[in-house]
Design a protein around this motif. Structure first.
Motif, short mmCIF file in Angstrom:
data_model
loop_
_atom_site.label_atom_id
_atom_site.label_comp_id
_atom_site.label_asym_id
_atom_site.label_seq_id
_atom_site.Cartn_x
_atom_site.Cartn_y
_atom_site.Cartn_z
N CYS A 124 0.81 -1.22 0.00
CA CYS A 124 0.00 0.00 0.00
C CYS A 124 0.84 1.27 0.00
CB CYS A 124 -0.96 0.01 1.18
SG CYS A 124 -0.16 0.36 2.77
N GLU A 181 2.57 2.57 2.49
CA GLU A 181 2.70 3.22 3.80
C GLU A 181 4.17 3.29 4.21
OE1 GLU A 181 0.19 4.26 5.84
OE2 GLU A 181 0.96 4.15 7.88
N CYS A 241 -2.63 -1.93 5.81
CA CYS A 241 -3.19 -3.03 5.00
C CYS A 241 -2.89 -4.40 5.60
CB CYS A 241 -2.66 -2.94 3.56
SG CYS A 241 -0.92 -3.41 3.39
ZN LIG Z 1 0.49 -1.64 3.68
#
Ligand SMILES: [Zn+2]
Length: 126
Positions: A28, A30, A42
């Protein structure tokens, strides 16, 4: 339990060499600071190391006047939460800025503190 990709040992070895390392979720995107088992966004475990600039601003700080015994000789000193320009925060000790000049938003730069064979995260003047 699986071994995190970036261990604290690796993080501090990099820090000693002057590199501040974050981790980015490969699923994701992050960005966060190690060690972290799973992504909070996620819940994936797909970390990739990211070298951070080390540039940021003081988000908060506190002045330590009564320190643990091994740091007592250094007191008073400041510990700050620094918001790095990449969007993550890390805590470190202020190394070369007079305490009375500290303020929120002050630009600072990562400075590894290596003493007695140990490495700590420090921040100082830009
Ligand atoms: Zn993630």
């Amino acid at each position: 339990m699986a071994e995190p990709v970036i261990t604290l040992r690796h993080f501090f070895e990099q820090a000693r060499a002057g590199r501040l390392t974050g981790i980015r979720c490969g699923r994701c995107g992050e960005l966060t600071m190690p060690p972290r088992e799973f992504c909070a966004s996620c819940h994936e475990r797909a970390w990739e190391p990211v070298e951070l600039s080390g540039d940021g601003r003081i988000a908060s700080f506190t002045i330590i006047r009564v320190a643990p015994a091994r740091h007592a000789a250094d007191a008073p000193y400041a510990v700050a939460v620094v918001a790095l320009k990449e969007g993550v925060s890390v805590m470190g000790r202020i190394v070369d800025i007079p305490l009375e000049q500290l303020r929120m938003g002050l630009p600072v730069r990562f400075r590894p503190i290596v003493r007695n064979g140990e490495t700590a995260i420090g921040f100082g003047t830009v």
